[in-house]
Every structure is written in C-alpha cells, then in structure tokens.
Design a protein around this motif. Sequence first.
Motif, PDB file in Angstrom:
ATOM      1  N   GLY A  67       9.666 -48.857   2.180  1.00 29.82           N
ATOM      2  CA  GLY A  67      10.335 -47.655   2.655  1.00 29.82           C
ATOM      3  C   GLY A  67      10.277 -47.521   4.164  1.00 29.82           C
ATOM      4  O   GLY A  67       9.653 -48.299   4.860  1.00 29.82           O
ATOM      5  N   ALA A  68      10.953 -46.494   4.650  1.00 30.30           N
ATOM      6  CA  ALA A  68      11.028 -46.263   6.092  1.00 30.30           C
ATOM      7  C   ALA A  68       9.711 -45.679   6.603  1.00 30.30           C
ATOM      8  O   ALA A  68       8.884 -45.190   5.839  1.00 30.30           O
ATOM      9  N   ASN A  69       9.537 -45.733   7.899  1.00 26.07           N
ATOM     10  CA  ASN A  69       8.354 -45.166   8.541  1.00 26.07           C
ATOM     11  C   ASN A  69       8.311 -43.658   8.284  1.00 26.07           C
ATOM     12  O   ASN A  69       9.188 -42.924   8.734  1.00 26.07           O
ATOM     13  N   PRO A  70       7.267 -43.165   7.600  1.00 22.87           N
ATOM     14  CA  PRO A  70       7.204 -41.736   7.279  1.00 22.87           C
ATOM     15  C   PRO A  70       6.571 -40.897   8.396  1.00 22.87           C
ATOM     16  O   PRO A  70       6.545 -39.670   8.311  1.00 22.87           O
ATOM     17  N   LEU A  71       6.057 -41.564   9.425  1.00 27.84           N
ATOM     18  CA  LEU A  71       5.315 -40.859  10.467  1.00 27.84           C
ATOM     19  C   LEU A  71       6.239 -40.222  11.492  1.00 27.84           C
ATOM     20  O   LEU A  71       7.266 -40.797  11.863  1.00 27.84           O
ATOM     21  N   SER A  72       5.849 -39.046  11.966  1.00 33.33           N
ATOM     22  CA  SER A  72       6.597 -38.400  13.048  1.00 33.33           C
ATOM     23  C   SER A  72       6.244 -39.090  14.361  1.00 33.33           C
ATOM     24  O   SER A  72       5.256 -39.830  14.457  1.00 33.33           O
ATOM     25  N   ALA A  73       7.049 -38.845  15.396  1.00 33.20           N
ATOM     26  CA  ALA A  73       6.788 -39.444  16.706  1.00 33.20           C
ATOM     27  C   ALA A  73       5.416 -39.034  17.227  1.00 33.20           C
ATOM     28  O   ALA A  73       4.679 -39.850  17.806  1.00 33.20           O
ATOM     29  N   ARG A  74       5.033 -37.785  17.022  1.00 26.45           N
ATOM     30  CA  ARG A  74       3.734 -37.307  17.485  1.00 26.45           C
ATOM     31  C   ARG A  74       2.598 -37.989  16.723  1.00 26.45           C
ATOM     32  O   ARG A  74       1.575 -38.366  17.300  1.00 26.45           O
ATOM     33  N   GLU A  75       2.779 -38.183  15.410  1.00 30.93           N
ATOM     34  CA  GLU A  75       1.756 -38.871  14.618  1.00 30.93           C
ATOM     35  C   GLU A  75       1.591 -40.316  15.067  1.00 30.93           C
ATOM     36  O   GLU A  75       0.475 -40.834  15.143  1.00 30.93           O
TER      37      GLU A  75
ATOM     38  N   ASN B  36      -4.405 -31.454  12.873  1.00 30.72           N
ATOM     39  CA  ASN B  36      -3.346 -31.244  11.877  1.00 30.72           C
ATOM     40  C   ASN B  36      -2.411 -32.440  11.798  1.00 30.72           C
ATOM     41  O   ASN B  36      -2.042 -32.892  10.708  1.00 30.72           O
ATOM     42  N   HIS B  37      -2.009 -32.952  12.968  1.00 29.38           N
ATOM     43  CA  HIS B  37      -1.125 -34.129  12.984  1.00 29.38           C
ATOM     44  C   HIS B  37      -1.815 -35.341  12.366  1.00 29.38           C
ATOM     45  O   HIS B  37      -1.208 -36.094  11.590  1.00 29.38           O
ATOM     46  N   LEU B  38      -3.092 -35.531  12.715  1.00 28.48           N
ATOM     47  CA  LEU B  38      -3.838 -36.670  12.168  1.00 28.48           C
ATOM     48  C   LEU B  38      -4.022 -36.531  10.668  1.00 28.48           C
ATOM     49  O   LEU B  38      -3.907 -37.515   9.921  1.00 28.48           O
ATOM     50  N   SER B  39      -4.276 -35.323  10.200  1.00 22.66           N
ATOM     51  CA  SER B  39      -4.420 -35.075   8.766  1.00 22.66           C
ATOM     52  C   SER B  39      -3.127 -35.425   8.030  1.00 22.66           C
ATOM     53  O   SER B  39      -3.151 -36.040   6.960  1.00 22.66           O
ATOM     54  N   SER B  40      -2.008 -35.041   8.626  1.00 24.42           N
ATOM     55  CA  SER B  40      -0.705 -35.373   8.033  1.00 24.42           C
ATOM     56  C   SER B  40      -0.507 -36.881   7.963  1.00 24.42           C
ATOM     57  O   SER B  40      -0.057 -37.429   6.951  1.00 24.42           O
TER      58      SER B  40
END
Length: 201
Positions: free
Chosen positions: A137-145, A174-178
């Motif tokens: 699948g595609a990269n699920p991470l946001s740019a900030r993550e 929060n970003h790291l947890s996500s």
Amino acid sequence: MVTLLLVDDQAMVRGALGALLELEPDLEVVAQAADAAAAVTAAAAARPDVCLMDIQLPDEDGIAATTRVLEASPGTRVLIVTTFARPGYLRAALDAGASGFVVKDAPAEALAEAVRHVHAGLRVVDPALAEASLFDGANPLSAREVDLLRLALEGMSVASMAARVHLSAGTVRNHLSSAIGKTCTHNRSQAARVAREKGWI
C-alpha cells in the motif's frame, strides 16, 4: 544511439555500470555525476536520452534529484537503479516522474533492456518490487510524521524534536503516537526503522 547520464556517488559503480552498458552497440555514456547538483548540471548540458539515477546521493536523494533533472532536461527519461528495493521508494520515484525502477543486482542484459524500454517511452519496474508495492500500500504517514521519524532515526529526544520543528512536546508525542500506530510498532525507534525499510522516509 541512446545517450546516457550515469548518476551514482561511487566512482567504481559508475565506472562498472558505464563499461557494461557501453558493450551494447546502441548505448553511449555521455556524462557522469556523483551527486544531485552535478546530475542537474550534466543533464542540462548533455541532454541525455536516459539518466540512470541512484537513490542514495550525498547532497539529496535521487528521487528529489529526478524532479530536478527532468526540469533541467525535459526530454530525458529517468531510470532509478538502486540497491534499495523498497516499495515506498518505488512509488515516490514514479510520482517524481521516473520512468522505471530496477535494482542493481539485475543482470547487465536486463539493465540494457530496461534502458531501451524507458527510452521507447515505456515504464519498467522490477517485478518483485512492483508486487511488494501493490500489497504494502501507499505511505500512510503524514509529512510531519515523516519528519519526526527521520529525527527519531538520529536518536533525538522528544524535547529536541519539538525544538527543531517548532512544536510543543505534546504535539510531537501525538504525531509520533500516530506514526507508531500506522506502522504497527511499539515505540518511535521501531516505527522509524519500519518506515525506513518500507521506503517511506
């Protein structure tokens, strides 16, 4: 004659690659570069038909360099040639405008054929990597993550990350947890390693 630009930070690899490809009667290496900046300059000057681009370069990654090479020489087609067979890299490379993606352990004949196919306007992708990309699948991470996981790879603390990206420590957590959730891992170090293995960062 198909003209080639070789981009790799290792002189020995460039030399070997060039020697192999020039054994083919219809391929000619017209320029070489050891980093992204030199690749852009060489592309603008030589206007090669095909640029063989490594991903790991000293000044910026080959995916970002692909975009710049295509801007400098719109008629050039880029073929990524790398040891890093990661699905995330494949998707990012194609999104950046690359016409193909092959791994360095491919036989010389296969690489020459990949060059010809790319020059003809076709797309060439390593079959095993294409399958992995399809199922991962595609990269699920946001740019900030992505930014924060890169800092995690450096061993940076949450407080240091917060200072670097100008966010509160709570927001960074929060970003790291996500990111940890999306990578199905238990901590930020594991999340960063998984993201790197998949080519997401």
